[in-house]
Design an enzyme around this catalytic site. Structure first.
Site, short mmCIF file in Angstrom:
data_model
loop_
_atom_site.label_atom_id
_atom_site.label_comp_id
_atom_site.label_asym_id
_atom_site.label_seq_id
_atom_site.Cartn_x
_atom_site.Cartn_y
_atom_site.Cartn_z
N ASP A 103 0.72 -1.21 0.04
CA ASP A 103 0.19 0.16 -0.09
C ASP A 103 0.76 1.19 0.13
OD1 ASP A 103 -2.20 -1.48 0.16
OD2 ASP A 103 -2.34 -1.71 2.20
N TYR A 138 6.56 -8.52 8.54
CA TYR A 138 6.07 -6.96 8.78
C TYR A 138 6.38 -6.63 9.92
CZ TYR A 138 3.17 -7.58 4.60
OH TYR A 138 3.07 -8.13 3.24
N ASP A 196 -6.39 2.00 8.38
CA ASP A 196 -5.18 2.47 8.66
C ASP A 196 -5.18 4.07 8.67
OD1 ASP A 196 -5.38 3.94 6.08
OD2 ASP A 196 -4.42 2.56 4.89
N ARG A 242 -3.46 -4.83 7.83
CA ARG A 242 -4.53 -4.18 8.46
C ARG A 242 -5.75 -4.82 8.77
NH1 ARG A 242 -6.43 -0.03 3.82
NH2 ARG A 242 -4.16 -0.27 3.17
#
Length: 330
Positions: free
Chosen positions: A67, A95, A109, A209
């Site tokens: 993203d 991550y 987000d 997310r």
């Protein structure tokens, strides 16, 4: 490259621009991978477009979209290496992220509009860790509504931005690790929130997310991501990643350095060393006998010849190691 040389190249570029000269096209890079440290605010497509200029070729692609708000590892293929990307996309990913507990947003987000604000000051670290454990292992995850998944031919995020209500079906994913780090109290939107640092290792297709959203749901509060950094894709890590600025600062008169095909394959796939006769057979698309490296029907194996060249990628099919991608004859 040392600072003086970099400065000299930058001065030369500026001088040509001031004189109205078109920038010289870089020599075409060799076939291989470039691990890019994607900056915030760039789409993965933006990175590919920039890399086409840096690599001196339009034959550039990437494995695994990030993203715009996210940073970190984006594996970019150049030349024939683009053919490997399909097999890299399915690799596990790691991550580092920050989850804000107490506030939910339309996009899950920090770029979305706030839809819910709850006081999260009552939550303890032990409760957060317990909730994280419920999201570990093989789970069914509802993807983010602002994902790139297509709904009737159109991306889900495009439908959401157009004001539609999008509901996506749950899909199986694997969260190998979900580790809670620092937990910090803060204030936002008039409520007390908790900012939780997490590290997670997930299968392909997992939305971090959505993990943030579901962590909040498990604790009875809204939640969203405030930061996301991908630190690994398969065997490609931040330690070998380069920024676009550093790549663009390389000399105009030499090809940008890439990770060679064989090294790129070794980083993520098991390796089967083949002799010259086997390499020739693979070059003709012929199957080999199965061995220890090809016992797993779900594994992709890199076949490398005595000279160190990547010959093919293999998969176990009908009891034989069959090439799914042949590079030897290219």
């Amino acid at each position: 490259m040392n600072a003086a040389r970099t400065h000299a190249h930058e001065q030369a570029r500026a001088r040509r621009a001031a004189q109205g000269e078109r920038p010289r096209r870089r020599p075409t890079a060799a076939d291989g991978f470039v691990v890019v440290d994607k900056p915030a605010g760039w789409t993965s497509h933006d990175v590919v477009a920039r890399m086409r200029g840096i690599a001196g070729t339009r034959k550039v692609g990437h494995a695994g979209t990030l993203d715009p708000m996210a940073t970190g590892v984006l594996v970019v293929g150049v030349g024939r290496a683009t053919r490997l990307l399909t097999y890299v996309v399915g690799a596990d990913k790691e991550y580092a992220a920050t989850v804000r507990l107490g506030i939910a947003t339309t996009t899950e987000d920090a770029e979305g509009e706030v839809t819910r604000a709850d006081d999260a000051a009552h939550l303890t670290r032990a409760q957060v860790e317990a909730a994280a454990r419920t999201l570990t292992g093989e789970i069914l995850q509802v993807p983010s509504a602002v994902s790139a998944i297509k709904v009737d031919g159109e991306r889900a995020y495009a439908r959401v931005r157009a004001g539609e209500q999008v509901e996506l079906p749950a899909r199986p994913v694997t969260v190998h690790e979900l580790v809670v780090g620092d937990v910090r109290a803060a204030e936002a939107q008039g409520v007390r929130v908790l900012d939780v640092e997490i590290r997670t290792v997930v299968s392909s297709g997992t939305y971090v997310r959505a993990l943030a959203r579901d962590l909040g749901a498990a604790l009875g509060v809204g939640a969203h991501l405030t930061a996301l950094r991908r630190t690994r894709v398969g065997g490609y890590t931040l330690s070998e990643a380069r920024t676009l600025e550093a790549l663009a600062a390389s000399p105009d008169d030499v090809p940008v350095e890439v990770m060679p095909l064989a090294d790129a394959a070794r980083a993520t796939f098991p390796v089967r060393l083949v002799d010259e006769a086997e390499a020739r057979a693979l070059g003709y698309g012929q199957a080999l006998r199965a061995d220890a490296t090809t016992r797993d029907p779900d594994a992709t194996v890199a076949a490398i010849d005595p000279s160190g060249r990547l010959v093919a990628l293999l998969r176990l099919r009908d009891g034989r190691a069959r090439p799914v991608l042949v590079l030897a004859a290219d």
